[in-house]
Scaffold this active site. Structure first.
Site, PDB file in Angstrom:
ATOM      1  N   ASP A 307       0.865  -1.175   0.000  1.00 36.03           N
ATOM      2  CA  ASP A 307       0.000   0.000   0.000  1.00 36.03           C
ATOM      3  C   ASP A 307       0.912   1.237   0.000  1.00 36.03           C
ATOM      4  O   ASP A 307       2.139   1.136   0.038  1.00 36.03           O
ATOM      5  CB  ASP A 307      -0.976  -0.048   1.181  1.00 36.03           C
ATOM      6  CG  ASP A 307      -2.198   0.829   0.931  1.00 36.03           C
ATOM      7  OD1 ASP A 307      -2.132   1.723   0.071  1.00 36.03           O
ATOM      8  OD2 ASP A 307      -3.221   0.658   1.618  1.00 36.03           O
TER       9      ASP A 307
HETATM   10  C1  BGC Z   1      -5.125   3.137   0.261  1.00 38.93           C
HETATM   11  C2  BGC Z   1      -5.377   2.020  -0.718  1.00 38.93           C
HETATM   12  C3  BGC Z   1      -5.323   2.559  -2.128  1.00 38.93           C
HETATM   13  C4  BGC Z   1      -3.988   3.214  -2.350  1.00 38.93           C
HETATM   14  C5  BGC Z   1      -3.814   3.748  -3.755  1.00 38.93           C
HETATM   15  C6  BGC Z   1      -3.873   3.926  -0.076  1.00 38.93           C
HETATM   16  O1  BGC Z   1      -3.767   5.075   0.699  1.00 38.93           O
HETATM   17  O2  BGC Z   1      -4.975   2.581   1.552  1.00 38.93           O
HETATM   18  O3  BGC Z   1      -6.632   1.432  -0.452  1.00 38.93           O
HETATM   19  O4  BGC Z   1      -5.537   1.512  -3.031  1.00 38.93           O
HETATM   20  O5  BGC Z   1      -3.862   4.286  -1.446  1.00 38.93           O
HETATM   21  O6  BGC Z   1      -4.601   4.850  -3.989  1.00 38.93           O
END
Ligand code: BGC
Length: 750
Positions: A307
């Site tokens: 993530d």
């Molecule tokens: C979130 C994810 C997301 C990623 C990309 C992160 O901050 O936790 O769920 O897919 O960002 O945008």
């Protein structure tokens, strides 16, 4: 009493083992093998690097110049110098349409053609409820709302549309579905997955993956799914985002792995890691979870992406690494394939160093590169990175909006309808009031035109809010409006009260605006005082009050429920939510949603439906035991259904048989309606304290007045297994009980 334990022989049901041997090479295609042979260490590490698109734009990440412009110098650095494998996200502060996305994609992929190996870039976006970031694309109910529809065909259809429209814009990868079962309703991402139950998350997630990926990923209407966030993200002890979870192995295996296993078996190609920590180990550093369990036990062979910035966080947030370089080593050793860095090149530089000095073997990075290239190959990106827009005549079509409307209608749950006050006739005067009455934010939540969803009122202005939905349906002349209160402050309460006295009904819209992640943290699940005060003052007018809860989590409504004539719960039903609510209130549609999460009565009393028997004990009649405001699975209709003739093929079954259950359901009311027929099963005695019941199957049916049907469930007895004393899946012989509607039947497993 001694219980005979039968240990089950399949997949997930293997005991925890700590495999330390080398990871076996995958059977890559010749193309992938040849590429790996020809790539330098730098190129390989480049493939494992994922940047946010801001890194390609003029200006600074998060503060790019507007309108955004791709910088030739930055593009050269990303695509040629570093050879990054993937790019994500929308340029900050923008909401590009299909053509603009094509331009972004073309600029990037054309640049790739100047590189030695010409490996296409894999672009990903968070299509959490349809097209979050593509102007003109279709948005649907958020996953929690969708789960309340209990309609897996709808979930599949919405995913198919999302895949089609995403490919139309040239984006072949979606960071969804989220499958974090949530057991702490204060968590600000509750609404991003399918509620508290493992089975609903399993079937909704699987339908979504099938819809996204189709039969052939290289098809111009398919995209790769990304299951997230593996796993245990939905249980932060504090309820605040990305704070520690403590999950014993038994619970992890029974409640946090099965939904992922089903999706892996359905072919899910990529997975994103949980940003939090479990039992003191940040998940991005958890080799046991990411390699031993996910790869060796669950047989996931696809791409595992971190993530946002989570390798950095091992060092500067979680404090388990001495340096950033150490954090990179830990994450690679734990098993990640791609780092969403996403605003620096540190990961790439440090991983190259680690490989060159021999700390990380080249064969280890080959494995990750192979997985990444395999995904690109399956998506057909080596042949075509994006297709002409003209190939997608159905992009954002009216038909797609109709599905969105149907989804919204089915996602909304009627929780109270005193004296059948709803539906109301279209010739009455109403006051529409409350903080969520006139905004798209409360209908859409986060990941809607912008990350936090604050762009929804600007960009989704063509869709009616609740106020406009009511006006459109019964005519402006009959509708009064006053805000009364904002989310947490009284605004024009006097005006609202004055207008309430002039109308026949009050439609009071409460709840929340849009949010996600840290920005959605709250300290208290109670509705803010201002909303409660508005409800209480309006109730004093004596006018019947129809309460709409437009929200992402079940905010406490105990204080206002008795004063309400009707309550409708709309967990972010999407841009068509205003239309859908109006149609339900005035009877153009019949509610059929059922709660996919227990609605607690008190801020601190949330207990899921599959709690333990001890939680049902009402010591001294205190009312302190399991006492939800509304139960999981609850939802009213404007018609009624009668259940009869519950049959089980045999009252004694063996562990290898299928249970064959049938029940007759009749619509005994006066209008057509949809009913969710669900099958719960209780294990009456077990060596690990059994839950009072678990949902094992359901079917949504539609019946005309007077019509009846027989619903048949066929369920492997193995589905009744639980994770037993040795942390292995077991079925223990003994007594069980089926529940379908109000009917019960006991049976025995031999
Ligand atoms: C979130 C994810 C997301 C990623 C990309 C992160 O901050 O936790 O769920 O897919 O960002 O945008």
């Amino acid at each position: 009493m001694t219980l005979k334990v039968r240990i089950l022989p399949c997949g997930l049901l293997i005991p925890l083992i700590f495999l330390t041997g080398a990871i076996s090479a995958q059977p890559w295609s010749e193309r992938v093998q040849d590429l790996i042979k020809n790539m330098s260490i730098e190129e390989k590490v480049g493939q494992m690097t994922q940047l946010t698109v801001d890194m390609l734009c003029e200006g600074e990440p998060y503060a790019i110049t507007v309108p955004f412009k791709i910088s030739e110098e930055k593009l050269e650095k990303a695509v040629i110098q570093y050879g990054v494998g993937s790019i994500l996200n929308v340029p900050t502060g923008t909401y590009p349409g299909v053509e603009a996305w094509h331009q972004i994609l073309t600029t990037i992929q054309d640049k790739v053609q100047e590189s030695a190996n010409k490996i296409p870039v894999l672009y990903g976006l968070d299509h959490v409820h349809g097209l979050s970031y593509i102007r003109g694309g279709t948005l649907f109910p958020q996953p929690l709302g969708l789960a309340c529809s209990w309609n897996t065909s709808l979930a599949r259809e919405m995913a198919e549309i999302t895949a089609y429209e995403s490919r139309a814009a040239g984006v072949p990868w979606s960071f969804s579905p989220a499958m974090d079962i949530c057991r702490n309703p204060v968590w600000p991402r509750l609404w991003e997955s399918y509620g508290e139950d493992v089975y609903i998350n399993t079937v909704m997630g699987k339908a979504t993956i099938e819809g996204f990926q189709g039969r052939d990923l290289s098809n111009k209407t398919s995209i790769a799914a990304c299951l997230k966030h593996f796993t245990g993200y939905g249980l932060p002890l504090s309820g605040k985002d990305r704070t520690p979870a403590w999950i014993p192995e038994r619970y992890l295996r029974e409640y946090f792995l099965p939904q992922y296993q089903a999706s892996i078996d359905a072919g899910a190609l990529t997975i994103m890691v949980n940003s939090g920590e479990i039992n003191g180990i940040p998940t991005h550093a958890d080799k046991q979870l990411l390699t031993d369990i996910l790869r060796h036990e669950m047989h996931f062979e696809g791409l595992l992406v971190t993530d946002w910035q989570d390798i950095h966080y091992l060092y500067d947030r979680h404090k388990i690494a001495h340096s950033l370089k150490d954090a990179v080593r830990i994450a690679i050793e734990a098993g990640i394939d791609m780092s969403m860095t996403p605003v620096s090149y540190d990961f790439a530089d440090l991983l190259v160093e680690l490989v060159k000095e021999g700390t990380i073997s080249e064969s280890r990075i080959d494995l990750s590169v192979g997985r990444i290239l395999m995904v690109k190959e399956k998506l057909g990106l080596f042949e075509t990175t994006h297709f002409p827009v003209t190939d997608y005549p159905e992009f954002g079509s009216e038909r797609n909006q109709e599905i969105s409307l149907q989804g919204a209608v089915e996602s909304i749950v009627l929780l109270k309808n005193k004296n059948d006050i709803l539906p109301i006739s279209k010739d009455v005067k109403v006051l529409v009031t409350g903080p969520t009455a006139n905004t798209q934010r409360s209908l859409n939540g986060g990941w809607s035109t912008t990350w936090q969803g604050e762009g929804a009122d600007q960009y989704l202005a063509e869709f009616p809010t609740i106020l406009r939905g009511v006006e459109d349906l019964i005519g402006r002349d009959l509708v009064q409006y006053a805000e009364g209160a904002s989310i947490d402050e009284i605004t024009d309460m006097d005006l609202a009260l004055q207008k309430a006295n002039e109308v026949d009904y009050i439609i009071l819209c409460l709840g929340e605006l849009s949010y996600t992640e840290d920005a959605g943290n709250i300290n208290d699940l109670n509705l803010p005082d201002a909303q409660l005060e508005l409800a209480s003052e309006l109730a004093k007018t004596g006018k019947p009050m129809i309460v709409i809860l437009a929200e992402g989590r079940p905010r406490i409504i105990r204080q206002l429920a008795p004063n309400s004539a009707a309550i409708l719960c709309a967990f972010y039903p999407g841009p068509q939510g205003g239309n859908a609510l109006a149609k339900l209130i005035f009877g153009d549609e019949n509610p059929s949603g059922k709660l996919a999460i227990t609605y607690p009565q008190y801020a601190n009393s949330y207990t899921p439906y599959d709690h333990k028997y001890t939680e049902d004990r009402d010591v001294m009649n205190s009312g302190l035991s399991f006492n939800p405001q509304f139960e999981f699975g609850f939802g009213l209709s404007y018609t009624s259904f009668e259940y009869s003739n519950l049959q089980l093929h045999n009252s004694e079954v063996s562990a290898v048989e299928n249970l064959q259950v049938s029940v007759d359901v009749k619509n005994v009311g006066e209008r057509e309606g949809k009913e969710v027929v669900s099958l719960f099963i209780s294990d009456l005695v077990a060596s690990i304290t059994p839950p009072v019941k678990r949902l094992r199957a359901f079917e949504k049916i539609i019946l005309k007045p007077g019509e009846s049907t027989q619903v048949i469930f066929e369920l492997p007895v193995q589905d009744l297994a639980f994770v037993g004393p040795e942390n292995r899946w077991v079925i223990e012989p003994g007594d069980f009980e089926l529940h379908v509607g109000p009917l019960r039947q006991k049976f025995r497993v031999k």
